[in-house]
Design a protein around this motif. Structure first.
Motif, PDB file in Angstrom:
ATOM      1  N   LEU A 205       0.792  -1.230   0.000  1.00 49.01           N
ATOM      2  CA  LEU A 205       0.000   0.000   0.000  1.00 49.01           C
ATOM      3  C   LEU A 205       0.826   1.282   0.000  1.00 49.01           C
ATOM      4  N   ILE A 206       1.719   1.437   0.966  1.00 50.10           N
ATOM      5  CA  ILE A 206       2.394   2.727   1.130  1.00 50.10           C
ATOM      6  C   ILE A 206       3.308   3.060  -0.043  1.00 50.10           C
ATOM      7  N   PRO A 207       4.225   2.174  -0.468  1.00 53.95           N
ATOM      8  CA  PRO A 207       5.048   2.549  -1.630  1.00 53.95           C
ATOM      9  C   PRO A 207       4.238   2.690  -2.911  1.00 53.95           C
ATOM     10  N   LEU A 208       3.192   1.866  -3.074  1.00 51.56           N
ATOM     11  CA  LEU A 208       2.363   1.975  -4.274  1.00 51.56           C
ATOM     12  C   LEU A 208       1.696   3.344  -4.348  1.00 51.56           C
ATOM     13  N   VAL A 209       1.176   3.807  -3.219  1.00 50.61           N
ATOM     14  CA  VAL A 209       0.504   5.113  -3.189  1.00 50.61           C
ATOM     15  C   VAL A 209       1.501   6.240  -3.452  1.00 50.61           C
ATOM     16  N   ILE A 210       2.675   6.165  -2.864  1.00 53.22           N
ATOM     17  CA  ILE A 210       3.685   7.208  -3.077  1.00 53.22           C
ATOM     18  C   ILE A 210       4.043   7.319  -4.566  1.00 53.22           C
ATOM     19  N   LEU A 211       4.346   6.180  -5.182  1.00 50.60           N
ATOM     20  CA  LEU A 211       4.789   6.201  -6.579  1.00 50.60           C
ATOM     21  C   LEU A 211       3.642   6.570  -7.516  1.00 50.60           C
ATOM     22  N   ASN A 212       2.443   6.043  -7.292  1.00 57.23           N
ATOM     23  CA  ASN A 212       1.298   6.422  -8.123  1.00 57.23           C
ATOM     24  C   ASN A 212       1.002   7.907  -8.007  1.00 57.23           C
ATOM     25  N   ALA A 213       1.085   8.441  -6.793  1.00 60.70           N
ATOM     26  CA  ALA A 213       0.818   9.869  -6.592  1.00 60.70           C
ATOM     27  C   ALA A 213       1.791  10.722  -7.398  1.00 60.70           C
ATOM     28  N   LEU A 214       3.078  10.381  -7.341  1.00 66.96           N
ATOM     29  CA  LEU A 214       4.092  11.168  -8.039  1.00 66.96           C
ATOM     30  C   LEU A 214       3.914  11.117  -9.556  1.00 66.96           C
ATOM     31  N   GLU A 215       3.346  10.004 -10.055  1.00 67.92           N
ATOM     32  CA  GLU A 215       3.150   9.848 -11.497  1.00 67.92           C
ATOM     33  C   GLU A 215       1.766  10.307 -11.955  1.00 67.92           C
ATOM     34  N   GLY A 216       0.983  10.857 -11.036  1.00 66.16           N
ATOM     35  CA  GLY A 216      -0.339  11.348 -11.409  1.00 66.16           C
ATOM     36  C   GLY A 216      -1.357  10.245 -11.647  1.00 66.16           C
ATOM     37  N   LYS A 217      -1.077   9.055 -11.159  1.00 62.90           N
ATOM     38  CA  LYS A 217      -1.984   7.920 -11.360  1.00 62.90           C
ATOM     39  C   LYS A 217      -3.007   7.841 -10.222  1.00 62.90           C
ATOM     40  N   PRO A 218      -4.102   7.087 -10.431  1.00 60.94           N
ATOM     41  CA  PRO A 218      -5.093   6.929  -9.367  1.00 60.94           C
ATOM     42  C   PRO A 218      -4.494   6.267  -8.127  1.00 60.94           C
ATOM     43  N   LEU A 219      -5.030   6.636  -6.970  1.00 59.54           N
ATOM     44  CA  LEU A 219      -4.628   6.051  -5.703  1.00 59.54           C
ATOM     45  C   LEU A 219      -5.779   5.167  -5.223  1.00 59.54           C
ATOM     46  N   PRO A 220      -5.719   3.847  -5.496  1.00 61.47           N
ATOM     47  CA  PRO A 220      -6.878   2.983  -5.247  1.00 61.47           C
ATOM     48  C   PRO A 220      -7.061   2.653  -3.773  1.00 61.47           C
ATOM     49  N   ILE A 221      -8.277   2.833  -3.290  1.00 60.66           N
ATOM     50  CA  ILE A 221      -8.660   2.481  -1.926  1.00 60.66           C
ATOM     51  C   ILE A 221      -9.629   1.308  -2.010  1.00 60.66           C
ATOM     52  N   GLU A 287      -6.719  14.369  -4.430  1.00 59.49           N
ATOM     53  CA  GLU A 287      -7.723  14.340  -5.489  1.00 59.49           C
ATOM     54  C   GLU A 287      -7.543  13.138  -6.417  1.00 59.49           C
ATOM     55  N   GLN A 288      -6.425  12.436  -6.299  1.00 61.42           N
ATOM     56  CA  GLN A 288      -6.192  11.231  -7.108  1.00 61.42           C
ATOM     57  C   GLN A 288      -6.781   9.968  -6.468  1.00 61.42           C
ATOM     58  N   ILE A 289      -7.325  10.087  -5.253  1.00 59.42           N
ATOM     59  CA  ILE A 289      -7.896   8.928  -4.565  1.00 59.42           C
ATOM     60  C   ILE A 289      -9.152   8.441  -5.294  1.00 59.42           C
ATOM     61  N   ILE A 290      -9.205   7.129  -5.510  1.00 59.47           N
ATOM     62  CA  ILE A 290     -10.409   6.504  -6.052  1.00 59.47           C
ATOM     63  C   ILE A 290     -10.761   5.293  -5.187  1.00 59.47           C
ATOM     64  N   TYR A 291     -12.011   4.868  -5.253  1.00 56.35           N
ATOM     65  CA  TYR A 291     -12.457   3.704  -4.492  1.00 56.35           C
ATOM     66  C   TYR A 291     -12.707   2.560  -5.455  1.00 56.35           C
ATOM     67  N   VAL A 292     -12.163   1.371  -5.101  1.00 51.47           N
ATOM     68  CA  VAL A 292     -12.275   0.209  -5.981  1.00 51.47           C
ATOM     69  C   VAL A 292     -12.870  -0.957  -5.202  1.00 51.47           C
ATOM     70  N   ALA A 293     -13.244  -2.012  -5.925  1.00 50.50           N
ATOM     71  CA  ALA A 293     -13.828  -3.194  -5.287  1.00 50.50           C
ATOM     72  C   ALA A 293     -12.889  -3.744  -4.225  1.00 50.50           C
ATOM     73  N   ASP A 294     -13.452  -4.150  -3.110  1.00 47.59           N
ATOM     74  CA  ASP A 294     -12.650  -4.630  -1.995  1.00 47.59           C
ATOM     75  C   ASP A 294     -11.997  -5.970  -2.330  1.00 47.59           C
ATOM     76  N   ARG A 295     -10.962  -6.303  -1.574  1.00 50.39           N
ATOM     77  CA  ARG A 295     -10.281  -7.591  -1.696  1.00 50.39           C
ATOM     78  C   ARG A 295     -11.184  -8.697  -1.136  1.00 50.39           C
ATOM     79  N   PRO A 296     -11.248  -9.865  -1.795  1.00 47.28           N
ATOM     80  CA  PRO A 296     -12.021 -10.984  -1.244  1.00 47.28           C
ATOM     81  C   PRO A 296     -11.503 -11.395   0.138  1.00 47.28           C
ATOM     82  N   GLY A 297     -12.418 -11.555   1.081  1.00 55.09           N
ATOM     83  CA  GLY A 297     -12.034 -12.015   2.417  1.00 55.09           C
ATOM     84  C   GLY A 297     -11.197 -11.027   3.202  1.00 55.09           C
ATOM     85  N   HIS A 298     -11.317  -9.729   2.916  1.00 60.30           N
ATOM     86  CA  HIS A 298     -10.452  -8.714   3.487  1.00 60.30           C
ATOM     87  C   HIS A 298     -10.668  -8.595   5.001  1.00 60.30           C
ATOM     88  N   ASP A 299      -9.605  -8.793   5.790  1.00 57.79           N
ATOM     89  CA  ASP A 299      -9.684  -8.599   7.237  1.00 57.79           C
ATOM     90  C   ASP A 299      -9.907  -7.113   7.535  1.00 57.79           C
TER      91      ASP A 299
END
Length: 354
Positions: A205-221, A287-299
């Motif tokens: 999660l954390i490195p993916l969000v950092i790198l996506n943010a810097l590249e202007g890509k969506p930040l999936p939640i 503003e790059q945050i988006i909401y996506v389908a949850d992970r199956p069986g997510h704790d």
């Protein structure tokens, strides 16, 4: 001491190797298969040390493990080699069964055979430290579901793993404890909360969000982003692990956590706020945050009671979530080349585990 570290080119493993070489007089034999998540660039700072040796070995290869034990004659094993990404385990569980269960079994047997041949003094001093996760416990009540005092994971919490990853780690924990009980093999187990910090592969999660943010890509939640995790800075974890292997008691389990329960959405928003201050642009990264389908069986919630580590081994995390996360963001900003190299053109931060 001479310590054999499996998975020493991975995220937590490399932090352990850097800590031991940088802060003690011990020697390290790093045993790593160098899968996608293992990278020797994470060890450049200590690679030239005379107390460091690297062996490219798969822990499922018994013959190679026997050679490594016979050649290097370690005083302890710190077993960190594992497949560890939940989404990846949903897409392809076979690798998790092979590495985390078969690999742990193979390593246990190689280490046990080596241990039985030691003289009495070295045999008594030997330790096999198995590093595991809090995910083996399943999940805890969430504030949305419980209006009383919220429980924490303790060392006696029953196992209830939810994902192929956590089930494979639970199996490996059971094997380690069985080798202690049946063979008297001197094992110790630790279960940690979510780690974060430098050199983390960008599928998490954390490195993916950092790198996506810097590249202007969506930040999936995932889902609503209300899943709660207890965050532990990886260098605090490395200190804790060294404490356990050198001072912990055989047969004990120690839970290691950062005392930082945060919802995933809050984590992502905090990263965006730090980036807004360090690398400002016309609009907020949030503003790059988006909401996506949850992970199956997510704790929904993990939280560690680390009081045993504090009381018995005098360990406490040094980093707060705020100080650790800022250090982490600053590290990724300063190490873009490392990020490009580890992704190696084969991983594009795509969604797994759907």
């Amino acid at each position: 001491m001479k310590i054999l570290v499996t998975g020493g080119a991975g995220f937590i493993g490399s932090a352990v190797v850097r800590y031991i070489i940088g802060n003690t007089q011990d020697c390290v034999i790093n045993v790593d298969k160098l899968t996608y998540a293992g990278n020797l660039e994470s060890l450049i700072s200590i690679a030239d040390s005379s107390r460091y040796t690297f062996e490219k070995v798969d822990i499922c290869n018994r013959g190679e493990l026997d050679r490594v034990f016979a050649m290097h004659k370690p005083d302890a094993v710190m077993h960190l080699a594992a497949e560890s990404h939940v989404d990846r385990s949903i897409t392809g569980p076979a690798d998790f069964i092979q590495t985390n269960i078969v690999g742990t079994y193979t390593l246990l047997e190689a280490a046990r055979q080596y241990w039985t041949q030691l003289d009495a003094k070295r045999k008594a001093a030997f330790r096999f430290h198995h590093i595991s996760t809090d995910e083996v416990y399943g999940d805890l009540p969430h504030p949305d579901e419980n209006h009383g005092e919220l429980p924490l994971f303790t060392e006696t919490t029953p196992y209830a793993p939810s994902s192929p990853y956590s089930a494979s780690k639970a199996a490996s924990d059971h094997l380690v404890r069985a080798w202690l009980r049946t063979y008297g093999f001197p094992t110790i187990v630790t279960n940690c909360s979510n780690n974060y910090g430098p050199y983390h592969f960008p599928e998490k999660l954390i490195p993916l969000v950092i790198l996506n943010a810097l590249e202007g890509k969506p930040l999936p939640i995932y889902g609503k982003g209300d899943q709660i995790r207890d965050w532990l800075y990886v260098e605090d974890h490395a200190r804790a692990l060294y404490k356990v292997v050198t001072e912990g008691k055989i047969g004990e389990t120690y839970n290691i956590g950062g005392h930082n329960e945060k919802q995933n959405l809050e984590v992502v928003q905090t990263i965006c706020s730090i980036l807004d201050s360090l690398v400002p642009k016309a609009t907020s990264y949030a503003e790059q945050i988006i909401y996506v389908a949850d992970r199956p069986g997510h704790d929904r919630r993990y939280a560690i009671d680390a009081s045993k580590m504090s009381a018995e081994l005098n360990w406490h995390p040094k980093e707060t979530f705020e100080t650790g996360l800022r250090k982490t963001v600053e590290w990724y900003l300063a190490n873009q080349e490392w990020c490009q190299h580890v992704q190696n053109g084969t991983y594009h931060r795509e969604r797994l585990g759907i």
